[in-house]
Scaffold this motif. Structure first.
Motif, PDB file in Angstrom:
ATOM      1  N   ASN A 294       1.946   2.156  -3.279  1.00 29.57           N
ATOM      2  CA  ASN A 294       0.822   2.438  -4.192  1.00 29.57           C
ATOM      3  C   ASN A 294       0.570   1.301  -5.178  1.00 29.57           C
TER       4      ASN A 294
ATOM      5  N   ARG B  59      -7.005 -10.668  -4.128  1.00 33.26           N
ATOM      6  CA  ARG B  59      -6.466  -9.323  -4.321  1.00 33.26           C
ATOM      7  C   ARG B  59      -5.238  -9.097  -3.427  1.00 33.26           C
TER       8      ARG B  59
ATOM      9  N   MET C 137      -1.345  -8.500  -4.663  1.00 40.59           N
ATOM     10  CA  MET C 137      -0.569  -7.346  -4.220  1.00 40.59           C
ATOM     11  C   MET C 137       0.767  -7.784  -3.629  1.00 40.59           C
TER      12      MET C 137
ATOM     13  N   ARG D  12       0.833  -1.207   0.000  1.00 38.08           N
ATOM     14  CA  ARG D  12       0.000   0.000   0.000  1.00 38.08           C
ATOM     15  C   ARG D  12       0.867   1.256   0.000  1.00 38.08           C
TER      16      ARG D  12
ATOM     17  N   ASP E 117      -6.304  -4.146 -10.332  1.00 34.58           N
ATOM     18  CA  ASP E 117      -7.566  -3.677 -10.908  1.00 34.58           C
ATOM     19  C   ASP E 117      -8.556  -4.836 -11.016  1.00 34.58           C
TER      20      ASP E 117
ATOM     21  N   SER F 177      -1.538  -1.810  -6.596  1.00 36.05           N
ATOM     22  CA  SER F 177      -2.973  -2.101  -6.609  1.00 36.05           C
ATOM     23  C   SER F 177      -3.262  -3.189  -7.630  1.00 36.05           C
TER      24      SER F 177
END
Length: 219
Positions: free
Chosen positions: A103, A148, A152, A100, A107, A105
């Motif tokens: 940054n 997800r 990441m 995080r 989609d 991520s």
């Protein structure tokens, strides 16, 4: 058949078990949580500016124990298993915080494709997959959240670990000569071997730099 397929799902995610952090958090609101659950829930570990709740830990322990049973393996004593699972959750939380901060991520297109691929690898349509998960006490929403998170962490590991690995042609030549493999097989095997070694070192590094307050009290 259903249990075998769900066990395969966990392996596809490269996890020891499917953590149910999202489910635990949804069930943890004061209005919806049973009185006994409310009394039990507490922080078992502080990780930098994040926290791991006992409800999350117990859900993860239950899933790990269930998977071990499906694989017909002997599980360690409860306290040992709980410590091992919490340690794994702490390392995952550190990685997710790092992701995080960077940054990173995932989609929805990539996420949907990955979930669909997991369903297909288990011989199911997405609807069948959701039904199988529900029958095992899981939900598609929780699994999507975990996929997800896993993606990441893979992005982070690609940046932090895989980028460190270099393989020389001399190493490939030596491997081919010793193992009788093709050059492509040699490169893949050498890469995986080095990544595993780098991963262990990297995990130790990020763990040592993080603030971790393990509050688990054995019962």
């Amino acid at each position: 058949m259903r249990s075998r397929r769900i066990a395969t799902l966990a392996l596809a995610l490269c996890l020891a078990a499917l953590p149910l952090a999202g489910q635990a958090q949804e069930a943890g609101s004061p209005d919806s949580r049973p009185q006994g659950r409310q009394a039990l829930d507490r922080i078992v570990a502080v990780v930098n500016d994040g926290a791991i709740m006992q409800s999350e830990l117990e859900a993860r322990v239950a899933q790990t124990r269930s998977q071990v049973a499906r694989q017909e393996q002997g599980a360690p004593p409860d306290e040992v298993l709980r410590r091992q699972v919490l340690d794994r959750m702490i390392v995952e939380e550190i990685q997710l915080q790092m992701a995080r901060d960077a940054n990173l991520s995932v989609d929805d297109t990539e996420l949907n494709g990955q979930v669909r691929a997991i369903a297909e690898n288990n011989g199911m349509t997405l609807d069948q997959f959701a039904d199988a998960l529900e029958a095992d006490g899981l939900s598609l929403a929780v699994v999507r959240d975990q996929v997800r998170r896993e993606l990441m962490m893979r992005q982070l590991q690609q940046r932090q670990v895989a980028s460190r690995v270099n393989i020389s042609e001399r190493e490939v030549d030596r491997f081919v000569e010793q193992q009788g493999a093709s050059r492509e097989q040699a490169r893949q095997a050498l890469f995986q071997r080095k990544v595993n070694a780098e991963m262990e070192e990297w995990i130790q590094e990020i763990r040592s730099r993080a603030f971790v307050d393990n509050r688990l009290v054995e019962r």
